[in-house]
Design a protein around this motif. Structure first.
Motif, mmCIF file in Angstrom:
data_model
loop_
_atom_site.group_PDB
_atom_site.id
_atom_site.type_symbol
_atom_site.label_atom_id
_atom_site.label_comp_id
_atom_site.label_asym_id
_atom_site.label_seq_id
_atom_site.Cartn_x
_atom_site.Cartn_y
_atom_site.Cartn_z
ATOM 1 N N ASN A 129 0.925 -1.022 0.172
ATOM 2 C CA ASN A 129 0.007 -0.295 -0.071
ATOM 3 C C ASN A 129 1.002 1.242 -0.101
ATOM 4 O O ASN A 129 0.365 2.276 0.084
ATOM 5 N N GLY A 130 2.120 1.050 -0.041
ATOM 6 C CA GLY A 130 2.864 2.310 -0.085
ATOM 7 C C GLY A 130 3.376 3.027 1.025
ATOM 8 O O GLY A 130 4.022 4.179 0.998
ATOM 9 N N GLN A 131 3.094 2.512 2.450
ATOM 10 C CA GLN A 131 3.313 2.969 3.520
ATOM 11 C C GLN A 131 4.648 3.418 3.908
ATOM 12 O O GLN A 131 4.993 4.398 4.438
ATOM 13 N N ALA A 132 5.614 2.321 3.566
ATOM 14 C CA ALA A 132 6.914 2.049 4.136
ATOM 15 C C ALA A 132 7.672 3.260 2.983
ATOM 16 O O ALA A 132 8.336 4.241 3.613
ATOM 17 N N VAL A 133 7.342 3.440 1.871
ATOM 18 C CA VAL A 133 8.019 4.550 0.941
ATOM 19 C C VAL A 133 7.410 5.529 0.994
ATOM 20 O O VAL A 133 8.183 6.524 1.323
ATOM 21 N N GLU A 134 6.166 5.889 1.452
ATOM 22 C CA GLU A 134 5.649 7.248 2.085
ATOM 23 C C GLU A 134 6.376 7.738 3.252
ATOM 24 O O GLU A 134 6.631 8.797 3.245
ATOM 25 N N GLY A 135 6.573 6.789 4.100
ATOM 26 C CA GLY A 135 7.527 7.456 5.421
ATOM 27 C C GLY A 135 8.620 7.785 5.052
ATOM 28 O O GLY A 135 9.283 8.786 5.514
ATOM 29 N N LEU A 136 9.573 7.013 4.083
ATOM 30 C CA LEU A 136 10.702 7.487 3.570
ATOM 31 C C LEU A 136 10.834 8.818 2.863
ATOM 32 O O LEU A 136 11.705 9.836 3.054
ATOM 33 N N ILE A 137 9.803 8.981 1.945
ATOM 34 C CA ILE A 137 9.613 10.253 1.260
ATOM 35 C C ILE A 137 9.321 11.105 2.254
ATOM 36 O O ILE A 137 10.062 12.371 1.993
ATOM 37 N N GLY A 151 12.958 2.088 -6.251
ATOM 38 C CA GLY A 151 13.285 0.647 -6.789
ATOM 39 C C GLY A 151 12.713 -0.330 -5.780
ATOM 40 O O GLY A 151 12.923 -0.311 -4.715
ATOM 41 N N ILE A 152 11.776 -1.282 -6.424
ATOM 42 C CA ILE A 152 10.982 -2.320 -5.594
ATOM 43 C C ILE A 152 11.387 -3.739 -5.925
ATOM 44 O O ILE A 152 11.624 -3.714 -7.365
ATOM 45 N N VAL A 153 11.810 -4.539 -5.316
ATOM 46 C CA VAL A 153 11.886 -6.074 -5.628
ATOM 47 C C VAL A 153 10.650 -6.656 -5.803
ATOM 48 O O VAL A 153 10.366 -6.962 -7.258
ATOM 49 N N ILE A 154 9.889 -6.578 -5.344
ATOM 50 C CA ILE A 154 8.224 -7.342 -5.764
ATOM 51 C C ILE A 154 7.127 -6.054 -5.377
ATOM 52 O O ILE A 154 6.988 -5.887 -4.244
ATOM 53 N N GLU A 155 6.500 -5.969 -6.453
ATOM 54 C CA GLU A 155 5.291 -4.901 -6.478
ATOM 55 C C GLU A 155 4.243 -5.657 -6.743
ATOM 56 O O GLU A 155 3.883 -6.762 -7.316
ATOM 57 N N LYS A 156 3.201 -5.758 -5.740
ATOM 58 C CA LYS A 156 1.938 -6.265 -5.812
ATOM 59 C C LYS A 156 1.122 -5.108 -6.291
ATOM 60 O O LYS A 156 0.373 -4.268 -5.774
ATOM 61 N N SER A 157 0.740 -5.425 -7.658
ATOM 62 C CA SER A 157 0.281 -3.966 -8.471
ATOM 63 C C SER A 157 -1.186 -3.812 -7.933
ATOM 64 O O SER A 157 -1.796 -2.903 -8.491
ATOM 65 N N PHE A 158 -1.758 -4.976 -7.477
ATOM 66 C CA PHE A 158 -3.261 -4.971 -7.169
ATOM 67 C C PHE A 158 -3.539 -3.997 -6.118
ATOM 68 O O PHE A 158 -4.679 -3.922 -5.558
ATOM 69 N N LYS A 163 -0.081 2.936 -7.522
ATOM 70 C CA LYS A 163 -0.750 4.135 -8.084
ATOM 71 C C LYS A 163 -0.499 5.255 -7.341
ATOM 72 O O LYS A 163 -0.315 6.554 -7.980
ATOM 73 N N LEU A 164 -0.242 5.318 -6.038
ATOM 74 C CA LEU A 164 0.091 6.300 -5.317
ATOM 75 C C LEU A 164 1.437 7.026 -5.821
ATOM 76 O O LEU A 164 1.443 8.355 -5.698
ATOM 77 N N LEU A 165 2.247 6.203 -5.979
ATOM 78 C CA LEU A 165 3.489 6.811 -6.560
ATOM 79 C C LEU A 165 3.404 7.192 -7.938
ATOM 80 O O LEU A 165 4.178 8.539 -8.224
ATOM 81 N N ASP A 166 2.833 6.387 -8.564
ATOM 82 C CA ASP A 166 2.402 7.178 -10.350
ATOM 83 C C ASP A 166 1.675 8.513 -10.141
ATOM 84 O O ASP A 166 2.276 9.455 -10.886
ATOM 85 N N GLU A 167 0.951 8.562 -9.471
ATOM 86 C CA GLU A 167 0.221 9.912 -9.157
ATOM 87 C C GLU A 167 0.977 10.885 -8.848
ATOM 88 O O GLU A 167 0.815 12.110 -8.982
ATOM 89 N N ARG A 168 2.031 10.717 -8.031
ATOM 90 C CA ARG A 168 2.965 11.576 -7.738
ATOM 91 C C ARG A 168 4.142 11.931 -8.705
ATOM 92 O O ARG A 168 5.207 12.592 -8.342
ATOM 93 N N HIS A 169 4.158 11.056 -9.794
ATOM 94 C CA HIS A 169 5.214 11.230 -10.899
ATOM 95 C C HIS A 169 6.499 10.924 -10.518
ATOM 96 O O HIS A 169 7.433 11.438 -10.840
ATOM 97 N N ILE A 170 6.526 9.563 -9.338
ATOM 98 C CA ILE A 170 7.884 9.456 -8.932
ATOM 99 C C ILE A 170 8.320 8.258 -9.995
ATOM 100 O O ILE A 170 7.591 7.305 -10.250
#
Ligand code: 5GP
Length: 192
Positions: A129-137, A151-158, A163-170
């Motif tokens: 759900n992007g929480q760990a990455v959001e915390g680092l951002i 850079g992510i090893v395994i993304e669960k696209s579902f 989507k959150l990161l794409d919306e922020r153009h990261i």
């Protein structure tokens, strides 16, 4: 990345509707050769970004982050989840809700390891759900440093993290992208 997808097919275990267990090569036992290959691939994808620092969260992000750090020849900083006698003052902190543990954690990085001159690449084992990455951002923003990519090893696209990161153009690069779990089998997104 075919090597990684093959390994997930071989050794990954689907738990329930949303969790993949990969303790055979990433989350408990670690395959160093595979980690090095992942690090090289992250370098190939982000080599034009002039990365000065790799950031991750302990503990499962450390292995792929270190491999990336070896490919970029830059320091790796892992956010710590627990305060300790040696980690007390002058910290950047953020609240992170843990997907696997279902609890909120504070993560912290010592201010001396992140500066406004840093161009950061975030590396993590999973994107859910992007929480760990959001915390680092959040921490990168507190330091007035620059986020160059994720850079992510395994993304669960579902789940909603991508989507959150794409919306922020990261710029986000996931080496394996899982579309769905079907009857205990992993279905990958088509590679671009
Ligand atoms: P997020 O913060 O994106 O919701 O979740 C990412 C973090 O939760 C990762 O750092 C990882 O440790 C953990 N995580 C999320 N999904 C999975 C999963 O399916 N399997 C494992 N082993 N860890 C996961």
């Amino acid at each position: 990345m075919k090597l990684l997808e093959d390994r997930i097919r071989e050794d990954g275990q689907v738990l329930g509707a949303e969790v993949l267990k990969v303790d055979n090569f990433l989350n408990h036992q670690i395959d160093p050769d595979l980690m090095m290959a992942l690090g090289e691939e992250f370098h190939r994808q982000f080599k034009d970004q002039k990365i000065t620092k790799i950031l991750t969260v302990e503990s499962s992000g450390i292995a792929p982050a270190l491999a990336a750090g070896m490919a970029f020849h830059v320091p790796v900083v892992f956010a710590r989840k627990h305060k300790s006698l040696t980690l007390k003052d002058d910290l950047y902190t953020a609240e992170v809700y843990s997907f696997t543990k279902k609890t909120a954690n504070q993560i912290a990085i010592a201010q001396k390891f992140l500066s406004a001159n840093d161009k950061c690449l975030i590396i993590d084992d999973f994107l859910a759900n992007g929480q760990a990455v959001e915390g680092l951002i959040d921490i990168i923003e507190q330091a007035n440093a620059t986020l160059e990519g994720v850079g992510i090893v395994i993304e669960k696209s579902f789940q909603k993290g991508r989507k959150l990161l794409d919306e922020r153009h990261i710029k986000t690069v996931s080496l394996a992208r899982i579309k769905a779990f079907n009857n205990g089998q992993v279905e990958f997104e088509e590679e671009a």
